[in-house]
Design an enzyme around this catalytic site. Structure first.
Site, PDB file in Angstrom:
ATOM      1  N   HIS A  55      66.040 -58.025  46.588  1.00  0.00           N
ATOM      2  CA  HIS A  55      65.053 -58.683  45.784  1.00  0.00           C
ATOM      3  C   HIS A  55      65.391 -60.169  45.230  1.00  0.00           C
ATOM      4  O   HIS A  55      64.515 -61.061  45.063  1.00  0.00           O
ATOM      5  CB  HIS A  55      64.858 -57.870  44.333  1.00  0.00           C
ATOM      6  CG  HIS A  55      64.037 -58.232  43.225  1.00  0.00           C
ATOM      7  ND1 HIS A  55      62.776 -57.951  43.541  1.00  0.00           N
ATOM      8  CD2 HIS A  55      64.158 -59.028  42.047  1.00  0.00           C
ATOM      9  CE1 HIS A  55      62.127 -58.488  42.475  1.00  0.00           C
ATOM     10  NE2 HIS A  55      62.843 -59.140  41.677  1.00  0.00           N
ATOM     11  N   HIS A 104      56.548 -56.340  40.323  1.00  0.00           N
ATOM     12  CA  HIS A 104      57.558 -55.286  39.294  1.00  0.00           C
ATOM     13  C   HIS A 104      57.019 -53.689  39.897  1.00  0.00           C
ATOM     14  O   HIS A 104      56.682 -52.920  39.131  1.00  0.00           O
ATOM     15  CB  HIS A 104      57.132 -55.254  37.891  1.00  0.00           C
ATOM     16  CG  HIS A 104      58.505 -55.602  37.135  1.00  0.00           C
ATOM     17  ND1 HIS A 104      58.910 -54.651  36.224  1.00  0.00           N
ATOM     18  CD2 HIS A 104      59.689 -56.201  37.672  1.00  0.00           C
ATOM     19  CE1 HIS A 104      59.859 -55.054  35.712  1.00  0.00           C
ATOM     20  NE2 HIS A 104      60.459 -55.866  36.358  1.00  0.00           N
TER      21      HIS A 104
END
Length: 749
Positions: A55, A104
């Protein structure tokens, strides 16, 4: 327990460390030891683990993402490009706009409300960190099958989280999309975007320079929530064998964030910071290493100075915590007192936790003992680079050969009418008002257009009426059939949506959502989609200013459809001249712009009527998209059209239903020569729009289309209280409204 200091780590080289549990590979751990010339301390291991996660480091994607820079078109409007918290573009009159979309996804599946809420909070702080006042948010969403029980768990929580956080911040939610598909079962996509406005001279960058300058952490206290949250949580695949990740989801406080925003903007106004970074993914590990890496020196941090909500947190946990509503500023010594005064005024906790040094190391201390001594670039910017193997999947040819053109089509007018009603009532084509009505779309009073319009439009100057438009789009079904074309179609649709409002497309942000990069088929999809988007941006002259990659969106062996979501930002000189999608005036002439072909691969019709996915997606003609946009912008500016709506999912009939219901008027249609009614209504050929032209402007409008070489076919007139396809069927607007608006509340509410 002995504190794992740098000295202790040097003296105990063989001590076992939990590198695998923190998501590191064996060779990555070996590389850390090579960089440091010793084993890392526990705190250093924590920092590397989160910063080298998929990420944060983009280790599997960066070799492909570099195309966005290599192929970037020349664009005088671009002020800040890839590499900062968000891109910045010049929109004229001394204004700059910053915008970005991020994901998210994994946190929102585990804890829907907080996962989505903190997604909004994080993207807002990215925009704030650039020096801008956030003015609007958008939310592209993907969920599993609409009738699946888990969708009923996830969707309401996500929507409530987005609405709750954004509404409390006083930010209008002006755009986005909601898509349902079984492929997202267990892996919903919660992408969040934000737009911010500033003057050119107010742009701030994330760097720590100037020896002796103070490092100030301000905002909320640091807690145990979010430890290893998006950084580790978003870097592996879900499966049933792993324990719950619930504690890793951050907890948001929008009221604290509102204070943080206003406090930061006042600090900016008084020019008190030399560099600034928000604390999002990887928390202090990210903020300190990135600020030091981008600066001209080193940094010394006293970690025990960090204000805590939980006094039992270890140094490693403090460094990994992703607690929300925090910022890190670099402040010259003479400005520290005033900085603190402003923070106190806004009831924002602020603490000097360190200073910039003239060295080259990031050094962190805990009660006087050194626990971190690293070259900051190796943490923040020199992580692993993977050239993952990729290969066209063995099933791709068969999927494309399974042409949707073979599917049974309606043979009677009654059947055609029935399929229209089924289409407009299907979850993906049905009204999303149940969702968007939970968002405040008009707070602050500068929203000009919002959902369900083609793009959101915000006024940014009340005197001149200068404004910006934003649209987000993506079709995972198209991308599954052809990732290269699918990414280009996502860009083309967002570009077209911006143009239908009268705004000129300027720049792009993206959120690239894919399955596991360890699967060569997924990496092929990613490589093709990235290449397609980079090529298309180059052709259309819209540079990618930044974005986000979200990988490991799969459960076990089942990956989501490749889903590149593209946001296009546009500028409109006078928002009072924007164009809505609503048909409002009887007698307006309806024109179909562009060419309609037999293109049903990945279409809404094939999904709704036949539950089919196969064939090829619509053809992409980027020069036609550019021409269509130019015509739409000129016609809007010069008053030649009263309404415009792009044609995409669901084809012409979907666009007509939306425009008629939006304006409360019907339409009479004639099928053009050379087309059958089915293709006319359901084809999803790209590069098309339907416009409503005042009779007084028909000649001027059609002459412009003819001179520019854009096909423009008169297909009907705005009239009555039904949609009447002459010779085929008519459906009252009341019946269409019931079909269109009842689906989502019936499934979710």
């Amino acid at each position: 327990m002995t504190l794992d200091t740098v000295k202790h780590a040097t003296e105990t080289p063989e001590s076992a460390q939990p590198w695998a549990e923190l998501g590191l590979k064996e060779d990555e751990y070996a590389r850390i030891r090579e960089i440091l010339g010793r084993r890392p301390t526990g705190a250093e291991l924590a920092m590397y683990s989160v910063m080298w996660s998929e990420h944060c480091s983009y280790k599997s994607s960066k070799v492909h993402l570099k195309q966005f820079g290599e192929k970037a078109p020349e664009n005088d409007a671009l002020l800040v490009g890839i590499g900062e918290n968000a891109g910045v573009v010049d929109v004229g009159q001394g204004y700059a706009v910053t915008f970005k979309v991020e994901s998210h996804n994994h946190p929102s599946y585990i804890e829907p409300y907080q996962g989505a809420a903190t997604g909004v909070g994080g993207i807002v702080r990215d925009i704030l960190a650039m020096g801008a006042r956030p003015v609007a948010v958008v939310d592209p969403l993907r969920f599993g099958a609409a009738d699946h029980p888990d969708t009923k768990r996830v969707l309401p929580g996500v929507v409530a989280g987005i609405g709750g956080y954004g509404n409390c911040l006083g930010l209008p939610n002006i755009g986005g999309e909601v898509v349902f598909d079984a492929c997202y079962q267990g892996n919903p996509l919660v992408n969040a975007g934000c737009i911010g406005v500033m003057k050119h001279e107010d742009i701030h960058l994330a760097k720590a320079s100037g020896a002796g300058n103070k490092v100030i952490l301000y905002g909320a206290r640091t807690g145990g929530d979010g430890i290893g949250g998006v950084s580790v949580l978003a870097s592996e695949t879900f499966d049933d064998s792993k324990p719950t990740k619930r504690p890793a989801v951050q907890v948001g406080d929008p009221f604290q964030e509102k204070l943080l925003i206003e406090c930061t903007l006042e600090i900016f106004k008084e020019k008190l910071v030399a560099g600034i970074q928000d604390l999002g993914g990887a928390g202090l590990s990210c903020a300190t290493s990135e600020l030091a890496s981008a600066g001209s020196g080193g940094m010394r941090v006293e970690l025990d100075s960090v204000p805590l909500r939980d006094a039992t947190l270890s140094p490693e946990e403090i460094l990994m915590s992703e607690s929300q509503e925090r910022m890190c500023a670099i402040v010259e010594p003479q400005h520290v007192e005033r900085f603190m005064e402003i923070c106190e005024k806004w009831d924002v906790i602020a603490t000097v936790i360190g200073e910039v040094t003239d060295g080259e190391r990031l050094e962190i201390f805990w009660h006087g003992e050194q626990i971190v001594d690293v070259p900051p670039r190796t943490v923040a910017h020199e992580g692993p680079v993977y050239h993952r193997p990729y290969e066209r999947p063995s099933w791709q040819d068969a999927l494309q050969a399974d042409d949707a053109g073979k599917l049974a089509r309606p043979t009677t007018s009654a059947e055609l009418k029935d399929q229209v009603l089924k289409l407009v009532a299907s979850p993906n084509q049905a009204s999303k008002a149940w969702i968007t009505d939970q968002y405040d779309r008009f707070v602050q009073g500068n929203t000009v257009l919002a959902q369900p319009e083609d793009s959101g439009v915000i006024r940014i100057d009340e005197e001149t009426n200068l404004g910006v438009a934003i649209a987000t789009d993506g079709n995972g079904r198209y991308a599954k059939l052809d990732p290269y074309a699918g990414a280009q179609l996502a860009l083309a649709e967002a570009y077209r949506n911006v143009a239908t409002t009268g705004a000129k497309p300027l720049a792009v942000s993206d959120c690239l959502n894919f399955g596991s990069p360890e699967d060569p088929a997924v990496m092929w999809q990613f490589a093709e989609a990235t290449r397609g988007l980079a090529d298309a941006c180059q052709t259309l002259g819209t540079p990618v200013t930044g974005g986000n990659v979200s990988l490991y969106n799969q459960t076990g062996e089942t990956a989501i459809h490749p889903t590149p979501v593209v946001a296009v930002l546009g500028v409109i000189d006078d928002v009072t001249r924007r164009t809505s999608q609503a048909f409002t005036q009887e007698g307006q002439l309806l024109y179909l712009l562009g060419e309609t072909r037999e293109e049903f691969g990945g279409s809404a019709w094939s999904q709704v009527i036949h539950e089919h996915l196969g064939g090829l997606p619509p053809q992409v003609d980027l020069e036609r998209e550019r021409l269509l946009a130019e015509i739409l912008i000129s016609a809007s500016r010069d008053g030649m059209i009263d309404a415009a709506h792009d044609l995409s999912d669901g084809g012409l009939i979907q666009a007509l239903v939306e425009s008629c219901l939006r304006g409360g008027t019907g339409a009479r249609l004639v099928v053009p020569d050379g087309l059958d009614a089915f293709t006319f209504l359901f084809s999803e050929s790209a590069g098309r729009a339907v416009v409503a032209v005042p009779r007084s402007e028909e000649v001027r409008f059609t002459d412009m289309c003819t001179v520019r070489g854009l096909p423009a076919t008169r297909i009907g007139v705005v009239d009555g209280e039904e949609i009447d396809v002459q010779g085929e069927f008519s459906i009252p607007l009341s019946e269409l409204r019931t079909a269109h608006e009842g689906t989502i509340p019936g499934l979710i509410a």
